[in-house]
Design a protein around this motif. Structure first.
Motif, PDB file in Angstrom:
ATOM      1  N   ASP A 491       0.830  -1.200   0.000  1.00 53.18           N
ATOM      2  CA  ASP A 491       0.000   0.000   0.000  1.00 53.18           C
ATOM      3  C   ASP A 491       0.870   1.259   0.000  1.00 53.18           C
ATOM      4  O   ASP A 491       2.016   1.218   0.443  1.00 53.18           O
ATOM      5  CB  ASP A 491      -0.873  -0.009   1.266  1.00 53.18           C
ATOM      6  CG  ASP A 491      -2.174   0.756   1.072  1.00 53.18           C
ATOM      7  OD1 ASP A 491      -2.312   1.429   0.040  1.00 53.18           O
ATOM      8  OD2 ASP A 491      -3.038   0.667   1.961  1.00 53.18           O
ATOM      9  N   ASP A 492       0.321   2.342  -0.463  1.00 55.35           N
ATOM     10  CA  ASP A 492       0.990   3.650  -0.405  1.00 55.35           C
ATOM     11  C   ASP A 492       2.409   3.585  -0.939  1.00 55.35           C
ATOM     12  O   ASP A 492       3.319   4.214  -0.401  1.00 55.35           O
ATOM     13  CB  ASP A 492       1.029   4.180   1.046  1.00 55.35           C
ATOM     14  CG  ASP A 492      -0.349   4.190   1.678  1.00 55.35           C
ATOM     15  OD1 ASP A 492      -1.338   4.187   0.925  1.00 55.35           O
ATOM     16  OD2 ASP A 492      -0.435   4.185   2.911  1.00 55.35           O
ATOM     17  N   GLU A 548      -4.097   4.517  -6.720  1.00 56.11           N
ATOM     18  CA  GLU A 548      -5.089   4.908  -5.715  1.00 56.11           C
ATOM     19  C   GLU A 548      -5.483   6.369  -5.895  1.00 56.11           C
ATOM     20  O   GLU A 548      -4.688   7.174  -6.368  1.00 56.11           O
ATOM     21  CB  GLU A 548      -4.494   4.828  -4.306  1.00 56.11           C
ATOM     22  CG  GLU A 548      -3.865   3.544  -3.910  1.00 56.11           C
ATOM     23  CD  GLU A 548      -3.355   3.635  -2.473  1.00 56.11           C
ATOM     24  OE1 GLU A 548      -3.891   2.868  -1.668  1.00 56.11           O
ATOM     25  OE2 GLU A 548      -2.460   4.429  -2.154  1.00 56.11           O
TER      26      GLU A 548
HETATM   27 MG    MG Z   1      -3.118   3.539   0.110  1.00 55.89          MG
END
Ligand code: MG
Ligand code: C2E
Ligand code: MG
Length: 617
Positions: A491-492, A548
């Motif tokens: 993520d990220d 995202e």
């Molecule tokens: Mg994220």
């Protein structure tokens, strides 16, 4: 040498016995003192403070038992060794000797050879005990990592410093210092790097306080100098004990900020043969200042006031200091209230999951959704995870909350399967602390089997930090997840320090390009270049990528041009409660898929949703 010589006091009314014993002990290097009766013994003991006393039982005047009991009463510590020598070799006198506080019992006639060894052994044990006790005492008052005094020490010392300032009509201040970028370092470079950084910070702080001309250090006659302590984590506390005015605390705070914002050179360790090289780290710090004496100088109060001021400095961007003012304690109370309520939220069923679809660009198909946690806090409304996850992490509450998320997401996947969405996978976010937890795999296994779904229906989103912290642990968890068929997404991606080449060594399936890059792809050259590079590398490593936070059609076009296979964002849908998501999916299904599928879902939406972070309605 003399100072280290142990002293022994021999108490016996028989001169021959005294002489015999004394000669042997003197040969062994002990300093020998003698007494002929009980009261004589008490006097010599007072003068010489021997480490060991040998007592005859039968003496004129107060006998050996009474002398022993009195010695014990007087000796400040229980450390004095008292050997009681008696010819009354029966259990009753042994009992009496011990009850009077004897360390050991010697039967008469005394075998001096054995006695000398026994005394040596007892002294050795006594010395070892003293060393251990000293170490424990040191540990109790020091932070092992940095060697600085700890919270316990500060709590002892602070009331005294405040009192002294009041008496001498001087002022002082408590400074609470917190490193702004520290959590990120710990999360992405691992604890070893975090530890090194903390040690370096400690050294710099000490440098700030020594050799300074604005900070007057207390005199050496008993007044403590400015002290600095570590409170655990990345919090340091400095006590300035003797200032001309409270304004002087600002001078010190300014200097501390200046010194800590200089870059730190960190040499990173190798992880499984991959050299992570050197890293120049930039941390910022926030400082809260609570001056004393004041109307509230109970020391707990001073510390929490300094903390409240520090949080305020941190909130306004970090890299600054802030004096305490009364309004801040109201905020601190609110923070405490948040924690108390968060603890109860789980048992009261106040959490819910919202789901945000991920759209495959080439087909327009929604293959999966991301489960995002919401807290329906009574009297407040829907609270964003950004407002409570950090606290849940800090308090460890994230582990039970995260367990609930996994179980609820699996159950939801099952429910959707029954509604005809049998292929929809659900992604859950796993925090670093949760990932570190040894029970995570068991939890995932039992959640899957309780819900009756295949592992392939579940995906976990972890941060780079989870992987960097403990590479071995990470690799074994990821391998187990792969064996279960559970997909792993990072993520990220791009916000931490890890590299794609390092990820290549781990069984990772997906990279999620962070929203901060996606947001600016059409307006900022750097974001565009970084996003394009991540997508290209991810492609060459045969990893799936998801962008995202996609909010505009232009972003989709940029992403598709650079080969991004999957997109997620408000452009398609904000995170929705489970039932609304089903309605949303059904509405999309009405029309057949078109070739330029990424565009299709937008046309069907009643306008583009507002690009604001949603905390619900
Ligand atoms: Mg994220
Ligand atoms: P994340 O995992 O990176 O989740 C994506 C966040 O971006 C979500 O915020 C989502 O609502 C938001 N978002 C999605 N599309 C857009 C968009 O187009 N524009 C904008 N501005 N934002 C968009 P949310 O739900 O507030 O969650 C924030 C973070 O909280 C998540 O970031 C995740 O790190 C964490 N989080 C959420 N749920 C959980 C959970 O169950 N467990 C853990 N450990 N963390 C969670
Ligand atoms: Mg996520």
């Amino acid at each position: 040498v003399d100072a280290s010589r142990a002293k022994i006091l021999i108490v016996d009314d028989d001169e021959t016995e005294r002489a015999l014993a004394g000669a042997g002990f003197a040969d062994d290097g002990l300093e020998v003192f003698e007494a002929t009766n009980g009261s004589d013994a008490l006097r010599v003991f007072q003068e010489q403070q021997p480490q060991i006393v040998m007592l005859d039982v039968v003496m004129p005047g107060i006998d050996g038992y009474a002398t022993c009991a009195e010695l014990r009463r007087r000796a400040a510590s229980a450390d004095v060794l008292i050997l009681v020598a008696t010819s009354l070799d029966d259990t009753e006198s042994i009992e009496l000797a011990y009850r009077a506080g004897a360390t050991d019992f010697i039967a008469k006639p005394i075998h001096f050879g054995i006695l000398r060894h026994r005394v040596q052994a007892l002294l050795r044990a006594q010395r070892e005990r003293a060393v251990v006790q000293q170490k424990i005492a040191h540990m109790a008052f020091h932070d092992e990592l940095t060697g600085l005094p700890n919270r316990a020490f500060l709590k002892e010392m602070l009331p005294y410093v405040v009192e002294q300032a009041r008496r001498r009509e001087r002022v002082g201040a408590v400074l609470s210092i917190d490193l702004d970028g520290f959590k990120r370092v710990n999360d992405t470079l691992g604890h070893a790097a975090g530890d090194t950084l903390l040690r370096e910070v400690a050294t710099r702080l000490e440098g700030c306080l020594r050799g300074s001309d604005c900070v007057t250090r207390g005199d050496l006659a008993g007044s403590p100098a400015d002290a600095i302590a570590r409170f655990g984590g990345d919090e340091f506390v400095v006590v300035l004990s003797d200032l001309a005015s409270t304004d002087d605390a600002a001078l010190v705070a300014t200097r501390i900020v200046r010194v800590l914002t200089k870059p730190f050179e960190m040499v990173l360790a190798e992880v499984d043969g991959v050299r992570l090289g050197e890293q120049e780290l930039h941390v910022n710090c926030s400082i809260g200042i609570a001056p004393f004496p004041s109307s509230e100088d109970d020391s707990d109060r001073l510390l929490s006031n300094a903390d409240a001021a520090m949080y305020d400095a941190k909130k306004s961007g970090g890299g600054k200091f802030q004096y305490y003012c009364a309004d801040m304690s109201r905020k601190a109370t609110e923070a405490l209230e948040l924690e108390t309520n968060l603890r109860r939220a789980l048992e009261r069923g106040e959490f819910e999951l919202h789901y945000q679809p991920k759209v495959r660009c080439s087909t327009g198909v929604v293959e999966g959704v991301e489960a995002l946690l919401r807290w329906r806090r009574p009297g407040v409304g829907l609270v964003s995870p950004l407002d409570f996850i950090p606290l849940a992490e800090k308090t460890g509450l994230i582990v039970p909350i995260g367990a609930w998320v996994i179980r609820a997401a699996c159950a939801q996947a099952k429910a959707w399967a029954l509604e005809g969405f049998a292929d929809l996978s659900v992604a859950v976010n796993i925090s670093t602390r949760q990932f570190r937890n040894r029970e995570l795999l068991d939890l995932i296994r039992s959640s899957l089997s309780d819900a009756g779904i295949a592992g392939s229906r579940l995906e976990v989103e972890i941060t780079e930090g989870s992987l960097m912290e403990d590479a071995k642990h990470a690799a074994s968890v990821l391998n187990e997840l792969r064996a279960l068929g559970v997909k792993v997404a990072i993520d990220d991606f791009g916000t931490g320090y890890s590299s794609l080449s390092y990820l290549r060594l781990l069984p990772v399936d997906t990279i999620k390009v962070d929203r901060s890059f996606v947001r600016d792809v059409t307006v900022n050259q750097d974001s565009a270049a970084i996003t394009a590079a991540i997508l290209a590398m991810s492609h060459s490593l045969r990893l799936e990528s998801v962008a995202e936070g996609v909010e505009t059609q232009e972003q989709v076009e940029f992403l598709m041009r650079h080969g991004c296979p999957v997109v997620q964002g408000f452009l398609f849908s904000k995170p929705l409660p489970a039932a609304e998501l089903v309605a949303w999916l059904r509405a999309r299904d009405v029309e057949p898929e078109s070739a330029s599928a990424a565009v299709t879902p937008i046309r069907r939406l009643p306008g583009i949703p507002r690009p604001t972070v949603t905390t619900g309605e």
